[in-house]
Design a protein around this motif. Sequence first.
Motif, PDB file in Angstrom:
ATOM      1  N   LYS A  87       7.573   2.780  -7.916  1.00 52.18           N
ATOM      2  CA  LYS A  87       7.274   1.390  -7.550  1.00 52.18           C
ATOM      3  C   LYS A  87       6.295   1.317  -6.383  1.00 52.18           C
ATOM      4  O   LYS A  87       5.404   0.468  -6.367  1.00 52.18           O
ATOM      5  N   ALA A  88       6.462   2.192  -5.415  1.00 49.86           N
ATOM      6  CA  ALA A  88       5.682   2.108  -4.184  1.00 49.86           C
ATOM      7  C   ALA A  88       4.315   2.771  -4.267  1.00 49.86           C
ATOM      8  O   ALA A  88       3.433   2.475  -3.467  1.00 49.86           O
ATOM      9  N   SER A  89       4.123   3.658  -5.220  1.00 50.82           N
ATOM     10  CA  SER A  89       2.890   4.449  -5.273  1.00 50.82           C
ATOM     11  C   SER A  89       1.924   3.918  -6.323  1.00 50.82           C
ATOM     12  O   SER A  89       2.334   3.438  -7.369  1.00 50.82           O
ATOM     13  N   ASP A  90       0.644   4.056  -6.017  1.00 45.23           N
ATOM     14  CA  ASP A  90      -0.402   3.767  -6.996  1.00 45.23           C
ATOM     15  C   ASP A  90      -0.749   5.100  -7.646  1.00 45.23           C
ATOM     16  O   ASP A  90      -1.651   5.816  -7.200  1.00 45.23           O
ATOM     17  N   LEU A  91      -0.015   5.443  -8.684  1.00 46.34           N
ATOM     18  CA  LEU A  91      -0.157   6.747  -9.315  1.00 46.34           C
ATOM     19  C   LEU A  91      -1.516   6.913  -9.976  1.00 46.34           C
ATOM     20  O   LEU A  91      -2.073   8.008  -9.991  1.00 46.34           O
ATOM     21  N   GLY A  92      -2.043   5.836 -10.516  1.00 48.03           N
ATOM     22  CA  GLY A  92      -3.363   5.900 -11.142  1.00 48.03           C
ATOM     23  C   GLY A  92      -4.442   6.258 -10.138  1.00 48.03           C
ATOM     24  O   GLY A  92      -5.303   7.100 -10.409  1.00 48.03           O
ATOM     25  N   ALA A  93      -4.396   5.647  -8.974  1.00 50.26           N
ATOM     26  CA  ALA A  93      -5.381   5.947  -7.929  1.00 50.26           C
ATOM     27  C   ALA A  93      -5.227   7.381  -7.439  1.00 50.26           C
ATOM     28  O   ALA A  93      -6.222   8.075  -7.208  1.00 50.26           O
ATOM     29  N   ALA A  94      -3.976   7.827  -7.299  1.00 46.28           N
ATOM     30  CA  ALA A  94      -3.740   9.209  -6.872  1.00 46.28           C
ATOM     31  C   ALA A  94      -4.278  10.190  -7.916  1.00 46.28           C
ATOM     32  O   ALA A  94      -4.900  11.199  -7.562  1.00 46.28           O
ATOM     33  N   TRP A  95      -4.054   9.890  -9.187  1.00 44.38           N
ATOM     34  CA  TRP A  95      -4.549  10.756 -10.258  1.00 44.38           C
ATOM     35  C   TRP A  95      -6.070  10.784 -10.255  1.00 44.38           C
ATOM     36  O   TRP A  95      -6.685  11.842 -10.393  1.00 44.38           O
ATOM     37  N   LYS A  96      -6.685   9.614 -10.105  1.00 45.46           N
ATOM     38  CA  LYS A  96      -8.152   9.534 -10.130  1.00 45.46           C
ATOM     39  C   LYS A  96      -8.735  10.334  -8.980  1.00 45.46           C
ATOM     40  O   LYS A  96      -9.712  11.073  -9.142  1.00 45.46           O
ATOM     41  N   GLU A  97      -8.154  10.220  -7.798  1.00 49.84           N
ATOM     42  CA  GLU A  97      -8.626  10.968  -6.635  1.00 49.84           C
ATOM     43  C   GLU A  97      -8.522  12.467  -6.877  1.00 49.84           C
ATOM     44  O   GLU A  97      -9.440  13.226  -6.586  1.00 49.84           O
ATOM     45  N   MET A  98      -7.393  12.892  -7.435  1.00 50.00           N
ATOM     46  CA  MET A  98      -7.181  14.310  -7.727  1.00 50.00           C
ATOM     47  C   MET A  98      -8.200  14.783  -8.781  1.00 50.00           C
ATOM     48  O   MET A  98      -8.790  15.849  -8.656  1.00 50.00           O
ATOM     49  N   CYS A  99      -8.400  13.970  -9.790  1.00 49.01           N
ATOM     50  CA  CYS A  99      -9.336  14.313 -10.880  1.00 49.01           C
ATOM     51  C   CYS A  99     -10.764  14.434 -10.346  1.00 49.01           C
ATOM     52  O   CYS A  99     -11.463  15.388 -10.679  1.00 49.01           O
ATOM     53  N   LEU A 100     -11.174  13.514  -9.529  1.00 42.28           N
ATOM     54  CA  LEU A 100     -12.532  13.553  -8.988  1.00 42.28           C
ATOM     55  C   LEU A 100     -12.731  14.720  -8.036  1.00 42.28           C
ATOM     56  O   LEU A 100     -13.837  15.212  -7.859  1.00 42.28           O
ATOM     57  N   GLY A 101     -11.641  15.189  -7.429  1.00 40.30           N
ATOM     58  CA  GLY A 101     -11.718  16.307  -6.509  1.00 40.30           C
ATOM     59  C   GLY A 101     -11.883  17.651  -7.201  1.00 40.30           C
ATOM     60  O   GLY A 101     -12.174  18.659  -6.559  1.00 40.30           O
ATOM     61  N   GLN A 102     -11.686  17.693  -8.489  1.00 41.88           N
ATOM     62  CA  GLN A 102     -11.784  18.960  -9.217  1.00 41.88           C
ATOM     63  C   GLN A 102     -13.193  19.245  -9.636  1.00 41.88           C
ATOM     64  O   GLN A 102     -13.985  18.496  -9.934  1.00 41.88           O
TER      65      GLN A 102
END
Length: 102
Positions: A87-102
């Motif tokens: 509920k508290a986390s923006d999982l999509g944004a976290a995933w996108k950040e991780m993906c772009l970092g690769q």
Amino acid sequence: MKIVTAAVIVGLLASGAPVLAQTAKETDCAYQADVVDAVRQARLARVNERKVAAHVKAAAHSWPEKYMAIVPLVTPWVYEMKMRDVKASDLGAAWKEMCLGQ
């Protein structure tokens, strides 16, 4: 003058390739983030973990069909989290950040 113009065009094209590749990567990561958000929404809607793929597939989505393959990969990740974290986390944004970092 024609040689200078040709050199400038070649230089722009050469430097534009990484920009185009980056745009493709950004698009890919954005689609992946959308899938993660859809799985998160399924979890928030209390969809049974085994039914998430069917639930997400039945919902209207904007990503190409090939991204449905990501659903079974991210579902356990989302469902293993505590509900308060989902509920508290923006999982999509976290995933996108991780993906772009690769």
